[in-house]
Motif scaffolding. Sequence first.
Motif, PDB file in Angstrom:
ATOM      1  N   VAL A 119       0.843  -1.197   0.000  1.00  0.00           N
ATOM      2  CA  VAL A 119       0.000   0.000   0.000  1.00  0.00           C
ATOM      3  C   VAL A 119       0.885   1.257   0.000  1.00  0.00           C
ATOM      4  CG1 VAL A 119      -1.662   1.350   1.355  1.00  0.00           C
ATOM      5  CG2 VAL A 119      -2.002  -1.121   1.049  1.00  0.00           C
ATOM      6  N   ALA A 120       1.915   1.262   0.837  1.00  0.00           N
ATOM      7  CA  ALA A 120       2.823   2.414   0.903  1.00  0.00           C
ATOM      8  C   ALA A 120       3.555   2.606  -0.420  1.00  0.00           C
ATOM      9  CB  ALA A 120       3.824   2.239   2.046  1.00  0.00           C
ATOM     10  N   TYR A 122       2.540   1.764  -3.482  1.00  0.00           N
ATOM     11  CA  TYR A 122       1.618   2.298  -4.484  1.00  0.00           C
ATOM     12  C   TYR A 122       1.312   3.769  -4.223  1.00  0.00           C
ATOM     13  CZ  TYR A 122       1.066  -2.627  -5.605  1.00  0.00           C
ATOM     14  OH  TYR A 122       1.300  -3.931  -5.934  1.00  0.00           O
ATOM     15  N   ARG A 123       1.090   4.121  -2.977  1.00  0.00           N
ATOM     16  CA  ARG A 123       0.834   5.538  -2.660  1.00  0.00           C
ATOM     17  C   ARG A 123       2.045   6.396  -3.010  1.00  0.00           C
ATOM     18  NH1 ARG A 123      -3.976   6.039   0.021  1.00  0.00           N
ATOM     19  NH2 ARG A 123      -4.653   4.313   1.336  1.00  0.00           N
ATOM     20  N   ASN A 124       3.236   5.883  -2.742  1.00  0.00           N
ATOM     21  CA  ASN A 124       4.469   6.607  -3.064  1.00  0.00           C
ATOM     22  C   ASN A 124       4.586   6.865  -4.565  1.00  0.00           C
ATOM     23  OD1 ASN A 124       7.065   7.731  -2.296  1.00  0.00           O
ATOM     24  ND2 ASN A 124       7.962   5.950  -3.310  1.00  0.00           N
ATOM     25  N   GLN A 128      -3.935   6.346  -6.357  1.00  0.00           N
ATOM     26  CA  GLN A 128      -5.005   6.849  -5.500  1.00  0.00           C
ATOM     27  C   GLN A 128      -6.006   5.721  -5.263  1.00  0.00           C
ATOM     28  OE1 GLN A 128      -5.602  10.444  -4.819  1.00  0.00           O
ATOM     29  NE2 GLN A 128      -3.506  10.778  -5.504  1.00  0.00           N
ATOM     30  N   GLN A 129      -6.466   5.588  -4.037  1.00  0.00           N
ATOM     31  CA  GLN A 129      -7.498   4.596  -3.760  1.00  0.00           C
ATOM     32  C   GLN A 129      -8.816   5.113  -4.303  1.00  0.00           C
ATOM     33  OE1 GLN A 129      -7.904   3.159   0.277  1.00  0.00           O
ATOM     34  NE2 GLN A 129      -9.906   2.270  -0.191  1.00  0.00           N
ATOM     35  N   PHE A 149      -6.854   0.628  -6.346  1.00  0.00           N
ATOM     36  CA  PHE A 149      -6.038   1.807  -6.607  1.00  0.00           C
ATOM     37  C   PHE A 149      -5.960   2.054  -8.106  1.00  0.00           C
ATOM     38  CE2 PHE A 149      -4.589   0.973  -2.362  1.00  0.00           C
ATOM     39  CZ  PHE A 149      -4.125   2.183  -1.866  1.00  0.00           C
ATOM     40  N   LYS A 151      -3.902   4.788 -11.119  1.00  0.00           N
ATOM     41  CA  LYS A 151      -2.945   5.852 -11.429  1.00  0.00           C
ATOM     42  C   LYS A 151      -3.160   6.246 -12.869  1.00  0.00           C
ATOM     43  CE  LYS A 151       1.989   6.968 -11.693  1.00  0.00           C
ATOM     44  NZ  LYS A 151       1.927   8.232 -11.009  1.00  0.00           N
TER      45      LYS A 151
END
Length: 154
Positions: A119-120, A122-124, A128-129, A149, A151
Amino acid sequence: MKAVLPHSLEFYPMQAADLDAVAQIEAGIQAFPWSRGNFADSLHAGYSAWVARLPDRLIGFSVVMQVLDEAHILTIGISSSLQGQGYGARLLQHAMHQVTTHGARRLLLEVRPSNARAVALYRNFGFQQIGVRKGYYPATEGREDGLVFQKELA
């Protein structure tokens, strides 16, 4: 012993000869892993399937399905002993580059909420969820949701 840095990582299209190693890595990182047959089916279907290699061994894989301008990461993984060293980020970058090169403008994936490292990551990378798939994944007790998620790709 000198550490091997992520820059020595190379990517190759997944071949049938890679399936045993890929399935072994998958079994080591997932409680409910894809089977060798799942990976073989992905190759047969023509999905974008890649392996990540260090000079001495295969350490990861990605499988992405693309339809027109939308792509979906079906599975991606790095050997458990090498996680947290930048290899997963390089593999994700490679997957994004491949689908962008083939016209994808949007990339989707699901991830377990319990997989905090993924999760971290992908967010990095700016994912976006956009939703939750209730009971998407099998779990030891019942089912676990899948966070969806996306992008937008340039």
